[in-house]
Design a protein around this motif. Sequence first.
Motif, PDB file in Angstrom:
ATOM      1  N   GLU A 265     -27.772 -15.520   2.326  1.00  0.00           N
ATOM      2  CA  GLU A 265     -27.749 -14.358   3.208  1.00  0.00           C
ATOM      3  C   GLU A 265     -28.286 -14.715   4.591  1.00  0.00           C
ATOM      4  N   ILE A 266     -27.879 -13.940   5.588  1.00  0.00           N
ATOM      5  CA  ILE A 266     -28.331 -14.135   6.964  1.00  0.00           C
ATOM      6  C   ILE A 266     -29.448 -13.128   7.253  1.00  0.00           C
ATOM      7  N   SER A 267     -30.603 -13.629   7.660  1.00  0.00           N
ATOM      8  CA  SER A 267     -31.739 -12.737   7.907  1.00  0.00           C
ATOM      9  C   SER A 267     -31.655 -12.059   9.278  1.00  0.00           C
ATOM     10  N   ASP A 268     -30.852 -12.622  10.195  1.00  0.00           N
ATOM     11  CA  ASP A 268     -30.692 -12.011  11.520  1.00  0.00           C
ATOM     12  C   ASP A 268     -29.978 -10.663  11.402  1.00  0.00           C
ATOM     13  N   ASP A 269     -30.145  -9.839  12.427  1.00  0.00           N
ATOM     14  CA  ASP A 269     -29.412  -8.576  12.510  1.00  0.00           C
ATOM     15  C   ASP A 269     -28.021  -8.884  13.068  1.00  0.00           C
ATOM     16  N   VAL A 270     -27.054  -9.080  12.181  1.00  0.00           N
ATOM     17  CA  VAL A 270     -25.707  -9.474  12.593  1.00  0.00           C
ATOM     18  C   VAL A 270     -24.719  -8.360  12.250  1.00  0.00           C
ATOM     19  N   ARG A 271     -23.629  -8.359  12.988  1.00  0.00           N
ATOM     20  CA  ARG A 271     -22.611  -7.323  12.821  1.00  0.00           C
ATOM     21  C   ARG A 271     -21.747  -7.575  11.586  1.00  0.00           C
ATOM     22  N   ALA A 272     -21.653  -6.578  10.721  1.00  0.00           N
ATOM     23  CA  ALA A 272     -20.720  -6.647   9.594  1.00  0.00           C
ATOM     24  C   ALA A 272     -19.326  -6.256  10.072  1.00  0.00           C
ATOM     25  N   LEU A 273     -18.326  -6.796   9.420  1.00  0.00           N
ATOM     26  CA  LEU A 273     -16.961  -6.352   9.658  1.00  0.00           C
ATOM     27  C   LEU A 273     -16.624  -5.241   8.682  1.00  0.00           C
ATOM     28  N   HIS A 274     -15.618  -4.446   9.030  1.00  0.00           N
ATOM     29  CA  HIS A 274     -15.124  -3.407   8.131  1.00  0.00           C
ATOM     30  C   HIS A 274     -13.670  -3.685   7.794  1.00  0.00           C
ATOM     31  N   VAL A 275     -13.343  -3.591   6.518  1.00  0.00           N
ATOM     32  CA  VAL A 275     -11.935  -3.620   6.131  1.00  0.00           C
ATOM     33  C   VAL A 275     -11.306  -2.325   6.631  1.00  0.00           C
ATOM     34  N   THR A 276     -10.156  -2.446   7.281  1.00  0.00           N
ATOM     35  CA  THR A 276      -9.496  -1.282   7.866  1.00  0.00           C
ATOM     36  C   THR A 276      -8.061  -1.171   7.374  1.00  0.00           C
TER      37      THR A 276
END
Length: 309
Positions: A265-276
């Motif tokens: 896992e990434i501990s940084d505050d990173v942007r998730a993608l959304h399935v669209t």
Amino acid sequence: MVHRFSITLTQLSYFTECAKTLNMTAASQELHVAQSAVSTAISHLERSLGAALFIRQHSKGLILTAAGEALLRDTHRLFGLLSDTIETIQADQEEVRGAITIACFHTLTPFVLPQLLRLLQERHPNLTVEVVEGDSEENLAALRGGRAEIAIGYDLTAPDGIEQEFIAAVPPHVILHTDHPLAQRGSVALAELAADPLVLLDLPDSREYFQRMLQEAGITPHVKYRTKNYEAVRSLVAMGCGFSILNQRPRIEETYTGSRTVIVEISDDVRALHVTVSSLAQVERTARARAVATAVRELLTPADSASDM
């Protein structure tokens, strides 16, 4: 008032198949008619409209002109409205039938498409589904050009004229080879990988998403290998060629090489993608498109964990 039209539905049907395949021979095979019939229909259509719809390339297929792209969009809209009208007249108004083309993002295809097609086949046996695969730019072009009615992808961009329905969040994660010093950690900060080479999933918009993530963490990534193939990324990492960042999480750890990767896992505050699920904003979705969107929502409900993606 009597409306008289100089073009026919048959001509428009032949035109849309040519626009989809960009090859008259392939179109005639799909339509089960002689190539000469397709060529004649397109020529008559162009004469009636007073505009060229395709640029003919000798032995290289067809290219849609601007007039062709405009006609294709409106033809798909016309066919969609006509199909919906026919469906409402039929005795069984709950039945979805006809044909639909879905554009699917390359890396989502193995995770979503098999289950989606099975569900649609079980629920709507009279619905014929065709699939085109591409990156985000190719799938947007398929929507805008009328070659696909609906697209399954990610919110990598916010394109004009496209309606995006957000289905499920898919956070990114790091993948490492099993002998990497950080492989046994539950999570890592991206800065801890600053000295490591990067294996980049090199697709339009996707690569910018990953590179921006690293840059925001203060890292100038050293891209050692690039590939457009999701499984090639995993295999390169498994062989110790570098680390990578991905969003989809396969249920197996083994790669095509026989070696394994480790998800951290990434501990940084990173942007998730959304399935669209996306479609043209100015075109009302047909019953077929609504059936596909409903099936995607059911397969990727919020109750499903991202680790199952």
